[in-house]
Write an enzyme that holds these catalytic residues in place. Structure first.
Site, PDB file in Angstrom:
ATOM      1  N   LYS A   1     -31.126  -7.190  -3.444  1.00  0.00           N
ATOM      2  CA  LYS A   1     -31.401  -8.209  -4.470  1.00  0.00           C
ATOM      3  C   LYS A   1     -30.868  -9.538  -3.945  1.00  0.00           C
ATOM      4  CE  LYS A   1     -30.705  -9.140  -9.417  1.00  0.00           C
ATOM      5  NZ  LYS A   1     -30.137  -8.598 -10.673  1.00  0.00           N
TER       6      LYS A   1
ATOM      7  N   SER B   1     -33.363  -8.095 -14.497  1.00  0.00           N
ATOM      8  CA  SER B   1     -33.658  -9.096 -13.501  1.00  0.00           C
ATOM      9  C   SER B   1     -33.922  -8.546 -12.102  1.00  0.00           C
ATOM     10  CB  SER B   1     -32.481 -10.084 -13.424  1.00  0.00           C
ATOM     11  OG  SER B   1     -31.311  -9.438 -12.994  1.00  0.00           O
TER      12      SER B   1
ATOM     13  N   SER C   1     -29.896  -5.052 -16.005  1.00  0.00           N
ATOM     14  CA  SER C   1     -30.810  -5.439 -14.919  1.00  0.00           C
ATOM     15  C   SER C   1     -31.038  -4.413 -13.823  1.00  0.00           C
ATOM     16  CB  SER C   1     -30.334  -6.728 -14.274  1.00  0.00           C
ATOM     17  OG  SER C   1     -30.739  -7.812 -15.067  1.00  0.00           O
TER      18      SER C   1
END
Ligand code: GLN
Length: 414
Positions: A6, A81, A105
């Site tokens: 990420k 996210s 997330s």
């Protein structure tokens, strides 16, 4: 083993943007602890993954670099996210990805994309080099196909880093694969009434109910429990996390790093224009909410109240864990929605209602794919454990995956 990260973990070999124009082209001079540990264990980084700007969002729609799509139906969100990670793993672009979970997330995108993901106990994984959103909530965790893969990854990602992260738990690293395969005969699964209240879509409820039946076949017993303040987790979280974000994001001032406006007239103008030009709408909204709830006169009415609710939510979990070993319920009230469907920020915040309680309490929680809902979209089951019970949680998920194959299903689009 390849892995992708990420884009909120700083890495020296790749730029790090946190999904924001603010950090376009930014190169970190140091490596985050989590990505360093994975590299040292032999994993090769394929690249960085799209995410909501500064990890603020539930649909990967706030990224300054465009929308990630759900491989099961590209007209739908992969969640957020950590949407890029969930999409990449589901689409078989990477066998595993790192994610971060502040209020869901890792779990929500895992649920939307039919993969497995776990957020460990707050403090288990070092936050060093993870670009901060809400420091008292942020935790790193793995996303992969199976609980077994997650256990392998999490074992490497966790461990004390007390010199670099003041909230790192001084608890030795653990091999989370050790408990895999243990019988769950007699396991008490707490089913919170509030997770099955109005607002849960029927298709999700049906898939979750079927998963719970499967657990009964494996020898577990279902115990009704109460988490009476579930609904209050939304207002509490959406006060606490913007408050922390407004403080954390004050470092992006156009001076030290990140975007700098072209022709400022003075220092104030430099701050204002640099921030206004580079932060997206959702980030600006949260900075304003955060600054407001922390301001003199409003602090007691909002921030302090939210902190009290946070404590009560944590207490509710401890009361529930007197009667059960793990808690199970849905991850999200619906399957992945159509892109743009929750353009109203409040609609998006409300959809976080089932992931926020464990985040506020700092408990380990995970999502595993357990079936299909409307439009043949994946449904994830959330498992929440007591502090430091990641090994048990992963085994509870693993036992399900030994007798089902939802985690192996591949989207037709690939
Ligand atoms: N959707 C939540 C938010 O927007 C959670 C995000 C996260 O866990 N990073 O804050």
């Amino acid at each position: 083993m390849p892995v992708a990260h990420k884009d909120v973990f700083v890495t020296t070999d790749f730029p790090t943007t946190a999904g924001s124009k603010m950090l376009e082209g930014y190169r970190s001079p140091f490596e985050s602890t989590v990505t360093r540990k994975l590299a040292e264990s032999g994993m090769v980084c394929l690249g960085k993954l799209n995410c909501d700007e500064f990890a603020m969002g539930s649909a990967n729609e706030t990224s300054a670099y465009g929308q990630a799509h759900n491989p099961w139906d590209t007209s739908r969100t992969p969640g957020g996210s950590s949407g890029g990670g969930a999409a990449a793993v589901a689409a078989r672009l990477a066998p595993a990805a790192t994610g971060t979970d502040t209020g869901g997330s890792i779990r929500q995108p895992a649920s939307f994309c039919g993969i497995t993901g776990i957020k460990p106990t707050y403090g288990r994984a070092s936050r060093y080099g993870m670009i901060a959103y809400a420091s008292s909530l942020d935790q790193a965790g793995p996303m992969a196909h199976s609980a077994e893969d997650c256990a392998l990854l999490l074992s490497v990602m966790c461990g004390p880093d007390t010199e670099r992260d003041a909230t790192s738990l001084d608890v030795p690293a653990e091999n989370f694969t050790r408990q895999l395969g243990d019988s769950i005969e007699g396991l008490r699964i707490g089913v919170p009434a509030q997770f099955f209240a109005d607002g849960l879509a029927d298709d999700v409820r049906t898939a979750i109910d079927a998963a719970l039946k499967e657990y009964e076949k494996l020898g577990a017993t279902l115990v009704p429990v109460q988490l009476p303040r579930t609904q209050l987790s939304v207002p509490a979280y959406y006060i606490i996390s913007p408050a922390e974000a407004s403080s954390n994001l004050s470092r992006f001032d156009g001076v030290r790093y990140g975007h700098r406006t072209a022709n400022p007239v003075d220092l104030q103008d430099l701050y204002k224009k640099s921030r206004a030009e580079a932060f997206g709408d959702e980030v600006q909204r949260r900075i304003m909410i955060g600054a407001y709830v922390l301001s003199e006169g409003y602090y007691d009415a909002y921030y302090l109240q939210a902190q009290k609710i946070r404590r009560l939510i944590a207490n509710d979990f401890q009361a529930a864990f007197k009667d059960c070993d793990v808690i199970a319920g849905p991850v999200a009230p619906s399957v992945a929605w159509q892109l743009g469907d929750k353009a109203d920020p409040l609609a998006s915040y409300l959809a976080d209602v089932f992931t926020l309680p464990a985040s506020l309490a700092g408990l380990p929680a995970m999502s595993l794919p357990v079936g299909w809902g409307a439009h043949q979209m994946p449904v994830g089951l959330q498992l929440i454990g007591n502090y430091l019970q990641e090994g048990r949680l992963l085994n509870v998920a693993h036992r399900f995956q030994q007798v089902t194959d939802f985690h192996q299903a591949e989207p037709k689009s690939i």
